[in-house]
Design an enzyme around this catalytic site. Structure first.
Site, PDB file in Angstrom:
ATOM      1  N   GLU A 199       0.827  -1.209   0.000  1.00  0.00           N
ATOM      2  CA  GLU A 199       0.000   0.000   0.000  1.00  0.00           C
ATOM      3  C   GLU A 199       0.869   1.270   0.000  1.00  0.00           C
ATOM      4  OE1 GLU A 199      -2.770  -0.227   3.267  1.00  0.00           O
ATOM      5  OE2 GLU A 199      -4.120  -1.508   2.131  1.00  0.00           O
ATOM      6  N   GLU A 216      -6.242  -8.104   0.020  1.00  0.00           N
ATOM      7  CA  GLU A 216      -6.564  -8.080   1.451  1.00  0.00           C
ATOM      8  C   GLU A 216      -8.045  -7.799   1.622  1.00  0.00           C
ATOM      9  OE1 GLU A 216      -4.405  -5.280   3.866  1.00  0.00           O
ATOM     10  OE2 GLU A 216      -2.513  -5.709   2.856  1.00  0.00           O
TER      11      GLU A 216
HETATM   12  C1  GAL Z   1      -4.098  -2.517   5.315  1.00  0.00           C
HETATM   13  C2  GAL Z   1      -2.640  -2.911   5.424  1.00  0.00           C
HETATM   14  C3  GAL Z   1      -2.464  -4.149   6.278  1.00  0.00           C
HETATM   15  C4  GAL Z   1      -3.226  -4.018   7.550  1.00  0.00           C
HETATM   16  C5  GAL Z   1      -4.681  -3.750   7.231  1.00  0.00           C
HETATM   17  C6  GAL Z   1      -5.571  -3.643   8.426  1.00  0.00           C
HETATM   18  O1  GAL Z   1      -4.258  -1.211   4.931  1.00  0.00           O
HETATM   19  O2  GAL Z   1      -2.104  -3.178   4.147  1.00  0.00           O
HETATM   20  O3  GAL Z   1      -1.092  -4.331   6.533  1.00  0.00           O
HETATM   21  O4  GAL Z   1      -2.686  -2.978   8.308  1.00  0.00           O
HETATM   22  O5  GAL Z   1      -4.766  -2.550   6.526  1.00  0.00           O
HETATM   23  O6  GAL Z   1      -6.879  -3.308   8.060  1.00  0.00           O
END
Ligand code: GAL
Length: 695
Positions: free
Chosen positions: A155, A318
């Site tokens: 990110e 994710e």
């Molecule tokens: C994302 C990030 C992850 C984790 C996640 C939690 O933005 O890439 O590493 O922090 O959020 O929601």
């Protein structure tokens, strides 16, 4: 050396971020992880994302054995690795010793060490250290059969604490900014003209006089501010390119980084051109309000945008399997939502469902973030069972889904540079709220069950029957010619007020709206209708409320389809249509309510044949939408076998209501999971997703 990039394995990936580096002293837990992954039908883990301090515990001393053992063990158990470069979080030895790697704020202060994405993309030391670790990873694992892709950093520019745009204001970045400007403008004269520096005595006579915009200095010169945003996005992209070059040395695995949808600081359209694959991190406030539909529409937009960047399947990199710990209220996903929200990504073109995170960390700020495996109870949890059952479903549907992608006939223009320019325009409303005003157009298509692509001003438009371009304040590059050509050849183009105001340099167009001939109108002023006025327009015998923006325009060759009903511009055109060449161009002068967009875009989709191909009687029930994936030539998971291209369409019918909704199918369909033949009325249960093919 140019390498042919290896394709992803032909499977729907299911898994997520895995941080064994936090558990190296607990071999029992690591062994249990593998057992549970298999039980949950996990076939992919993203490894090493924040593991720099474990991979290079001391400067120049690499410890990759622990990672090697885990990659091997995963592979032996049928689980692929997406291997990360660890640049998203710096080891302390580095930020302590080399102060220059830390970002400088616009007030000239260096940030403290820690957090994530706290690095200066120009810093030679940062780049050297990045090349060191990335090359070491590539040399050791670049051809490992279990490693299927490179997860480049994490990110970019995100997660940076209070200061989240990836910008660094150190002297070196300022120098690089000047170099970037020299490339763009060639001469100071050109720059002075483009930035209109005669205004407030800003004429530059030496490149050295140019500084990044700052609240402590120049912060109102629009051209400067816009170029600084372009530069910031480009500079980080340059860093990303160097990261990719470093892993490419010994590896032919595709490079992907995880995007965040409409993330203001980075022009993802430009970024996508550098990456082999794109991916999305999807975090939504499900159940924050009683009605999940607005959340569903927003999530769909994030997936759709990501797919549209390359117009090929993307990866959901994710998502949470239960709750998001950084929301104001961390509600649990209600039963059914985990599967539905995951399948929504697949419906919009994802070839994966990946979670953050596999196992909850024991300490620090994400210890209560949703994860597949909790601190307690191993596989004996509701969330684990939900994930395992989705894993089984993904395995079953994979043969039908792989080799297909959404191929819409309608597109909406969303342009990052336009976004940057329009927010800083100091006009209409401050800020303008491009994303907020743009979104209802997407939402209308969603509610109509119509897939769209999201394109920017550099994308070709041919192939689309309908192109909608809300609030394109800036016309950049060849956009004017592209639109003219598109409409002349038979396309249907729809645009709105506050379009065609400025050129690439944020200089106002003179004389005439640049698409005035296409639209058949002459534009004059724009009003922000005061809240107490309640203006409206009438179209096809129905009245629609106006929200805020009202352009005052005059029809030339255009036909007036609707007029304002109140205020001093009552009777002025509010909706026009013009024939241009073989095509039609519509101008929506006012910012109208959702009912208008639903009716008007529905009418145009019908007229242009860009609607959904799923045959239903009547309208879709509220909260239900449809996405269609059709066979494609190539996909995220590789070339499509010719037999697969003979497959037909797959329709994902999703009900985002917690209660049931009744559909009325006008043709015969088969549920690919149950084999059930569906025709006529069918009740969808709350949060149900049906995947259908033609029967
Ligand atoms: C994302 C990030 C992850 C984790 C996640 C939690 O933005 O890439 O590493 O922090 O959020 O929601």
């Amino acid at each position: 050396m140019e390498r042919k990039i290896k394709e992803l394995p032909r499977t729907l990936l299911h898994g997520g971020d895995y941080n064994p580096d936090q558990w190296l002293d607990r071999p029992d837990i690591l062994a249990e992880d593998i057992r549970l992954m298999k039980e949950a039908h996990v076939n992919c883990a993203s490894l090493g994302i924040f593991a720099w301090s474990k991979l290079e515990p001391e400067e120049g001393v690499y410890d990759l054995d622990w990672l090697g053992e885990i990659i091997d063990r995963l592979y032996e158990n049928g689980i692929y690795t997406i291997l990360a470069t660890p640049t998203a979080a710096l080891p302390h030895w580095m930020s302590e010793k080399y102060v220059e790697v830390r970002q400088m704020l616009s007030n000239g202060l260096r940030k403290y060490p820690g957090e994530r994405h706290n690095f200066c993309a120009s810093s030679p030391v940062m780049r050297e250290k990045m090349r060191g670790i990335n090359s070491a990873l590539s040399r050791r694992f670049g051809q490992h059969p279990g490693v299927i892709a490179w997860h480049i950093s994490n990110e970019y520019a995100g997660c940076g604490g209070d200061h989240m745009d990836g910008a660094c204001y150190c002297p070196l970045c300022q120098e690089h900014f000047r170099e970037w400007l020299k490339k763009r403008y060639g001469t100071l004269d050109n720059l002075n003209h483009a930035w209109w520096t005669g205004f407030w005595s800003n004429t530059f006579t030496d490149w050295k006089q140019i500084h990044a915009p700052s609240a402590m200095g120049e912060n109102r010169l629009h051209g400067l501010k816009l170029d600084w945003k372009r530069f910031t996005s480009d500079q980080l992209l340059d860093f990303c390119k160097e990261e990719i070059a470093a892993v490419r040395q010994y590896s032919d695995r595709p490079a992907v980084t995880n995007f965040m949808g409409m993330f203001y600081p980075l022009n993802y359209f430009k970024w996508a051109k550098t990456l082999d694959l794109v991916s999305y991190d999807n975090y939504q406030p499900w159940h924050a309000t009683e009605d999940d539909v607005p959340t569903a529409m927003y999530a769909s937009m994030g997936h759709t945008l990501t797919r549209s960047l390359k117009k090929q399947p993307f990866l959901l990199m994710e998502s949470t399997p239960s709750l998001v710990s950084w929301m104001p209220k961390c509600s649990l996903m209600r039963p059914g939502m985990q599967a539905l929200s995951s399948l929504q990504a697949v419906a919009c073109g994802s070839d994966s469902v990946q979670y953050f995170q596999w196992r909850k960390s024991r300490g620090s700020c994400e210890k209560y973030h949703g994860a597949v495996v909790d601190h307690k109870n191993g596989g004996n949890t509701r969330v684990f069972r939900d994930v395992a059952s989705l894993g089984e479903r993904l395995k079953k549907i994979a043969p039908s889904v792989l080799g297909t992608c959404n191929q819409p006939k309608a597109a909406i223009v969303f342009d990052w540079e336009n976004w940057w320019a329009v927010e800083g325009a100091e006009a209409v409303t401050n800020p303008f709220g491009y994303d907020r005003r743009w979104l209802p157009f997407y939402q209308a298509f969603w509610r109509l069950g119509i897939d769209v692509d999201i394109v920017d001003m550099e994308d070709p438009l041919e192939g689309y029957s309908l192109v909608v371009a809300p609030y394109n304040y800036m016309y950049r590059g060849n956009y004017i010619e592209t639109v003219k050509d598109y409409v002349a050849k038979g396309g249907t183009y729809v645009t709105t007020c506050w379009s065609g105001e400025v050129d690439d340099s944020d200089l106002c167009f003179l004389d005439r709206h640049p698409l005035g001939d296409v639209l058949g109108i002459r534009t004059e002023e724009i009003d922000v209708s005061p809240a107490y006025v309640h203006n409206q327009i009438s179209w096809q015998g129905k009245d629609y409320a106006i929200r805020e923006l009202c352009a005052l325009v005059h029809a030339e060759t255009a036909e007036v389809l609707g007029v304002y009903e109140k205020d001093f511009y009552a009777g002025y055109p509010a909706l026009t249509k013009n024939n241009y060449g073989e095509g039609e161009a519509y101008f929506i002068a006012s910012e109208n309510d959702d009912a208008f967009l639903l009716d008007f875009l529905g009418y145009l989709a019908e007229r242009t044949g860009s609607g959904s191909s799923l045959r239903v009687n009547g309208e879709l029930p509220y909260g239900v939408t449809v996405n269609e994936r059709r066979p494609v030539e190539s996909s995220a998971s590789g070339e499509v076998a010719s037999a697969e291209t003979e497959k037909g369409s797959l329709w994902f019918v999703q009900n985002f209501n917690s209660g049931s909704a009744t559909m009325d199918f006008a043709e015969r369909y088969r549920d690919i999971e149950t084999g059930e033949i569906i025709e006529g009325k069918k009740e969808l249960t709350g949060y149900q997703c049906l995947i259908l093919e033609q029967a």
